[in-house]
Design an enzyme around this catalytic site. Sequence first.
Site: not given
Length: 253
Positions: A102, A198, A228
């Site tokens: 991320s 996601d 995610h």
Amino acid sequence: MDEPPVETIEVEGARVALRRTAGKAPTVLFLPGLRSDMEGAKALWLERHCRQQGRGFVRFDYRGHGRSDGQFQDYALSDWRADTLAVLDRAVAGPALLVGSSMGGWLMLLAALARPERVVGLVGVAAAPDFTEEQMWARASAEQRAALRARGILEVPSPYGPPLPVSLRLIEDGRRHLLLGGPIPIRCPVHLLHGQADPDVPWETALRLAARLESAAVTVELIKDGDHRLSREADLRRLAAAVDRIATLAAAG
């Protein structure tokens, strides 16, 4: 296997905590996501995998995260970039393979740009370059933007825990590091994993990033039902395979 001890290095007067395991190169350096830390499922899984392979591995906490000093809301991307580069420079020996989850995917790109002679490969997990602008600012309502400008900080609900304190500095500082608007002069091998389910970072981000990277060796792996975090066992196996593949490509030159 015994867990590596916590060590600290000083960055701009604060302690940054890390754990490292010696092994063959390239050493894998794991970069967590926003408000995540070095004790997460992906970091621990990958550490075990690298130890089984005899490969060096380092994981750490940014300032304001986990075991490192500071409060989250007092820091921004420039600070976490400095933490990443300090760990890379002072805790990783030889060539490094960066794995970014991320926000860590944005930071791995910034680190590769700053240290092209050290970084020999990248693996992104739901990599989120430019997320402060594209996911935070763009999705904020007019009322939220006004409140953020007036107060300097705004509590935003999070599905992953307590409300997230988003600072105006985080947004403004992020604009100094935007990457997706032009070519990205990174030429090492890159593997991008992204879930098509996601809810936080669109999977199309991986395709946009791949198109911007100057490397000729870029792979995008989409997981149709992946979220995610990509922390299911099957996802973790994909991550380990991607790291092994990039390490092999890096070793081949």
